[in-house]
Motif scaffolding. Structure first.
Motif, PDB file in Angstrom:
ATOM      1  N   PRO A   1      -3.283  10.607   2.489  1.00  0.00           N
ATOM      2  CA  PRO A   1      -3.523  11.467   3.661  1.00  0.00           C
ATOM      3  C   PRO A   1      -2.732  12.765   3.566  1.00  0.00           C
ATOM      4  CG  PRO A   1      -2.136   9.572   4.250  1.00  0.00           C
ATOM      5  CD  PRO A   1      -2.514   9.402   2.815  1.00  0.00           C
ATOM      6  N   MET A   2      -3.279  13.839   4.145  1.00  0.00           N
ATOM      7  CA  MET A   2      -2.632  15.162   4.071  1.00  0.00           C
ATOM      8  C   MET A   2      -2.890  15.974   5.336  1.00  0.00           C
ATOM      9  SD  MET A   2      -3.881  16.365   0.324  1.00  0.00           S
ATOM     10  CE  MET A   2      -5.534  15.902   0.749  1.00  0.00           C
ATOM     11  N   SER A   3      -1.813  16.569   5.854  1.00  0.00           N
ATOM     12  CA  SER A   3      -1.990  17.568   6.918  1.00  0.00           C
ATOM     13  C   SER A   3      -1.642  18.963   6.415  1.00  0.00           C
ATOM     14  CB  SER A   3      -1.153  17.207   8.149  1.00  0.00           C
ATOM     15  OG  SER A   3       0.169  16.921   7.781  1.00  0.00           O
ATOM     16  N   GLY A   4      -1.294  19.077   5.149  1.00  0.00           N
ATOM     17  CA  GLY A   4      -0.929  20.375   4.579  1.00  0.00           C
ATOM     18  C   GLY A   4      -2.146  21.175   4.159  1.00  0.00           C
TER      19      GLY A   4
ATOM     20  N   ARG B   1      -0.928  10.184  -5.039  1.00  0.00           N
ATOM     21  CA  ARG B   1      -1.145  11.606  -5.327  1.00  0.00           C
ATOM     22  C   ARG B   1      -1.675  11.828  -6.743  1.00  0.00           C
ATOM     23  NH1 ARG B   1       3.478  10.983  -2.084  1.00  0.00           N
ATOM     24  NH2 ARG B   1       3.379  12.171  -0.149  1.00  0.00           N
TER      25      ARG B   1
ATOM     26  N   ASN C   1      -0.811  20.626  -2.344  1.00  0.00           N
ATOM     27  CA  ASN C   1      -1.875  19.620  -2.189  1.00  0.00           C
ATOM     28  C   ASN C   1      -3.102  19.902  -3.055  1.00  0.00           C
ATOM     29  OD1 ASN C   1      -0.523  17.967  -0.368  1.00  0.00           O
ATOM     30  ND2 ASN C   1      -1.212  19.131   1.417  1.00  0.00           N
TER      31      ASN C   1
ATOM     32  N   ARG D   1       9.696   3.743  -2.976  1.00  0.00           N
ATOM     33  CA  ARG D   1       9.276   3.805  -1.579  1.00  0.00           C
ATOM     34  C   ARG D   1      10.461   4.132  -0.674  1.00  0.00           C
ATOM     35  NH1 ARG D   1       5.139  -0.074   1.770  1.00  0.00           N
ATOM     36  NH2 ARG D   1       3.906   1.742   2.281  1.00  0.00           N
TER      37      ARG D   1
ATOM     38  N   LYS E   1      -3.649  17.326  -6.416  1.00  0.00           N
ATOM     39  CA  LYS E   1      -3.939  15.941  -6.014  1.00  0.00           C
ATOM     40  C   LYS E   1      -5.319  15.846  -5.353  1.00  0.00           C
ATOM     41  CE  LYS E   1      -0.146  16.117  -3.527  1.00  0.00           C
ATOM     42  NZ  LYS E   1       0.827  16.522  -2.485  1.00  0.00           N
TER      43      LYS E   1
ATOM     44  N   PHE F   1      -7.061  15.679   9.851  1.00  0.00           N
ATOM     45  CA  PHE F   1      -6.329  15.597   8.590  1.00  0.00           C
ATOM     46  C   PHE F   1      -7.285  15.261   7.451  1.00  0.00           C
ATOM     47  CE2 PHE F   1      -6.132  11.202  10.143  1.00  0.00           C
ATOM     48  CZ  PHE F   1      -6.210  10.420   9.004  1.00  0.00           C
TER      49      PHE F   1
ATOM     50  N   ARG G   1      11.931   2.494   6.048  1.00  0.00           N
ATOM     51  CA  ARG G   1      11.268   2.586   7.353  1.00  0.00           C
ATOM     52  C   ARG G   1      12.301   2.223   8.418  1.00  0.00           C
ATOM     53  NH1 ARG G   1       7.768   4.436   4.159  1.00  0.00           N
ATOM     54  NH2 ARG G   1       5.542   3.976   4.365  1.00  0.00           N
TER      55      ARG G   1
ATOM     56  N   ARG H   1      -8.219   0.880   2.375  1.00  0.00           N
ATOM     57  CA  ARG H   1      -7.337  -0.042   1.652  1.00  0.00           C
ATOM     58  C   ARG H   1      -7.941  -1.442   1.597  1.00  0.00           C
ATOM     59  NH1 ARG H   1      -1.413   1.647   4.159  1.00  0.00           N
ATOM     60  NH2 ARG H   1      -1.038   3.419   2.749  1.00  0.00           N
TER      61      ARG H   1
ATOM     62  N   ALA I   1       0.854  -1.202   0.000  1.00  0.00           N
ATOM     63  CA  ALA I   1       0.000   0.000   0.000  1.00  0.00           C
ATOM     64  C   ALA I   1       0.880   1.238   0.000  1.00  0.00           C
ATOM     65  CB  ALA I   1      -0.894  -0.004   1.231  1.00  0.00           C
ATOM     66  N   ARG I   2       0.583   2.151  -0.908  1.00  0.00           N
ATOM     67  CA  ARG I   2       1.368   3.377  -1.013  1.00  0.00           C
ATOM     68  C   ARG I   2       0.481   4.603  -0.832  1.00  0.00           C
ATOM     69  NH1 ARG I   2       6.076   3.582  -3.594  1.00  0.00           N
ATOM     70  NH2 ARG I   2       6.103   5.586  -2.519  1.00  0.00           N
ATOM     71  N   THR I   3       1.123   5.721  -0.571  1.00  0.00           N
ATOM     72  CA  THR I   3       0.421   7.001  -0.518  1.00  0.00           C
ATOM     73  C   THR I   3       0.306   7.524  -1.942  1.00  0.00           C
ATOM     74  OG1 THR I   3       1.215   7.479   1.687  1.00  0.00           O
ATOM     75  CG2 THR I   3       0.602   9.373   0.322  1.00  0.00           C
TER      76      THR I   3
HETATM   77  C1  LIG Z   1      -1.127  12.535   8.716  1.00  0.00           C
HETATM   78  C2  LIG Z   1      -0.420  12.581   7.380  1.00  0.00           C
HETATM   79  C3  LIG Z   1      -0.232  13.814   6.759  1.00  0.00           C
HETATM   80  C4  LIG Z   1       0.373  13.879   5.499  1.00  0.00           C
HETATM   81  N1  LIG Z   1       0.438  15.096   4.859  1.00  0.00           N
HETATM   82  C5  LIG Z   1       0.788  15.123   3.549  1.00  0.00           C
HETATM   83  C6  LIG Z   1       0.605  16.310   2.778  1.00  0.00           C
HETATM   84  O1  LIG Z   1       0.150  17.345   3.271  1.00  0.00           O
HETATM   85  N2  LIG Z   1       0.957  16.265   1.467  1.00  0.00           N
HETATM   86  C7  LIG Z   1       1.458  15.138   0.876  1.00  0.00           C
HETATM   87  O2  LIG Z   1       1.727  15.152  -0.336  1.00  0.00           O
HETATM   88  N3  LIG Z   1       1.631  13.991   1.577  1.00  0.00           N
HETATM   89  C8  LIG Z   1       1.295  13.952   2.896  1.00  0.00           C
HETATM   90  N4  LIG Z   1       1.398  12.777   3.610  1.00  0.00           N
HETATM   91  C9  LIG Z   1       1.923  11.576   2.943  1.00  0.00           C
HETATM   92  C10 LIG Z   1       3.212  11.014   3.585  1.00  0.00           C
HETATM   93  O3  LIG Z   1       4.307  11.788   3.231  1.00  0.00           O
HETATM   94  C11 LIG Z   1       3.364   9.560   3.114  1.00  0.00           C
HETATM   95  O4  LIG Z   1       2.242   8.832   3.600  1.00  0.00           O
HETATM   96  C12 LIG Z   1       4.642   8.899   3.631  1.00  0.00           C
HETATM   97  O5  LIG Z   1       5.758   9.537   3.101  1.00  0.00           O
HETATM   98  C13 LIG Z   1       4.682   7.416   3.273  1.00  0.00           C
HETATM   99  O6  LIG Z   1       4.602   7.208   1.883  1.00  0.00           O
HETATM  100  P1  LIG Z   1       4.233   5.751   1.300  1.00  0.00           P
HETATM  101  O7  LIG Z   1       2.911   5.373   1.906  1.00  0.00           O
HETATM  102  O8  LIG Z   1       4.121   5.931  -0.195  1.00  0.00           O
HETATM  103  O9  LIG Z   1       5.320   4.824   1.683  1.00  0.00           O
HETATM  104  C14 LIG Z   1       0.849  12.692   4.869  1.00  0.00           C
HETATM  105  C15 LIG Z   1       0.669  11.453   5.529  1.00  0.00           C
HETATM  106  C16 LIG Z   1       0.035  11.397   6.740  1.00  0.00           C
HETATM  107  C17 LIG Z   1      -0.197  10.039   7.390  1.00  0.00           C
END
Ligand SMILES: Cc1cc2nc3c(=O)[nH]c(=O)nc-3n(C[C@H](O)[C@H](O)[C@H](O)COP(=O)(O)O)c2cc1C
Length: 195
Positions: free
Chosen positions: A144-147, A19, A72, A182, A75, A167, A185, A136, A15-17
Motif C-alpha cells: 500500500p502507498m499514500s505517497g 516493494r 514509489n 519487521r 516499486k 491510496f 508494533r 492476502r 504478511a509483510r508490505t
Molecule cells: C495507507 C498506507 C500508505 C503507505 N504509504 C507508503 C508509501 O507511500 N511508500 C512506501 O514505501 N510504503 C508505504 N506504506 C507501507 C508502510 O510503511 C508499511 O505497511 C508499514 O511500515 C508496515 O510494514 P510491514 O507490513 O512490512 O510490517 C504505506 C502503508 C499504508 C497502509
C-alpha cells in the motif's frame, strides 16, 4: 469457529508490505476474485463507496508514473498490478438498491455533502483495509502507498466522475529476500483499554 493459525499467519503475522516483486503475473481473474471478497465486508448502511481501478498495462502504468512520489516509482512500475483505491462521493445514488430498508438515506446524504464525504472516506478506507486482507487471503502480497499526488491521479483516472483517490496498493508476489526486518508494533496495553 476461528480460522486456523496458518490462515492467521497469511493474513496478519507473516504478511509483510512488499516493494520488490517476483516475475510472476497476476491474472485478471485473480483481481476480480479480490473484489468478489471485498464486496461482502461491511460498510455503514451498506453504502459501498469504494471504487477500484486496477492499473496493469504498461500504458496505464505510464499514466500513473508522473503522479508517484519518487520513492514509489520503481516499486510501482515493476509490480504486476497497482490498484487505485478510490471512494465515490456520490455513493448515495446506489442506496435505493443497496439499502432498500432505509428509504430516506439517499436524500439525507444529498442534503449534507459533508456527511456524504465523511461517510465515503471512512467506508472507502475500511474497504481498502478489507482489500489488503482479501488479496492476502488469495495468496497475493500487497504494497500500500499514500505517497502520490491524489489530485493528479484523480485528473488522470477519475476525470468527470465523483470518485476521489484514497491510496494505491501494489499487488503481486513479493520477493521475501528483499524485506527489511519487521518493525515493532504497539502492545495491547499501549493501544487498547478494556473498560
Ligand atoms: C495507507 C498506507 C500508505 C503507505 N504509504 C507508503 C508509501 O507511500 N511508500 C512506501 O514505501 N510504503 C508505504 N506504506 C507501507 C508502510 O510503511 C508499511 O505497511 C508499514 O511500515 C508496515 O510494514 P510491514 O507490513 O512490512 O510490517 C504505506 C502503508 C499504508 C497502509
Amino acid at each position: 469457529m476461528p480460522i486456523n493459525d496458518e490462515a492467521l499467519d497469511v493474513l496478519f503475522r507473516n504478511a509483510r508490505t512488499h516493494r520488490n516483486w517476483l516475475d510472476k503475473p497476476v491474472s485478471p481473474a485473480l483481481l476480480m476474485a479480490i473484489y468478489d471478497l471485498v464486496r461482502w465486508a461491511p460498510t455503514s448502511g451498506n453504502c459501498c463507496p469504494a471504487r477500484i481501478v486496477f492499473v496493469v498495462s504498461k500504458q496505464a502504468k505510464e499514466r500513473l508514473r508522473p503522479h508517484l512520489d519518487e520513492g514509489n516509482v520503481t516499486k510501482t512500475m515493476t509490480a504486476p498490478a497497482t490498484a487505485i483505491l478510490g471512494y465515490d462521493l456520490d455513493f448515495a445514488r446506489n442506496l435505493p438498491r443497496l439499502s432498500p430498508h432505509n428509504p430516506g438515506a439517499l436524500d439525507a446524504y444529498r442534503k449534507d455533502p459533508v456527511l456524504a464525504e465523511t461517510t465515503a472516506f471512512r467506508n472507502g478506507s475500511l474497504q481498502g483495509g478489507y482489500f489488503i486482507l482479501a488479496a492476502r487471503a488469495l495468496g497475493l502480497d500487497c504494497g500500500p502507498m499514500s505517497g502520490f499526488d491524489n489530485a493528479g491521479v484523480d485528473r488522470e483516472f477519475f476525470a468527470g466522475t465523483s470518485v476521489k483517490s484514497n491510496f494505491l496498493c501494489n499487488l503481486g508476489h513479493g520477493d521475501p529476500s528483499a524485506l527489511r526486518p519487521r518493525a515493532a508494533r504497539l502492545s495491547f496495553d499501549e493501544a487498547c483499554r478494556i473498560v
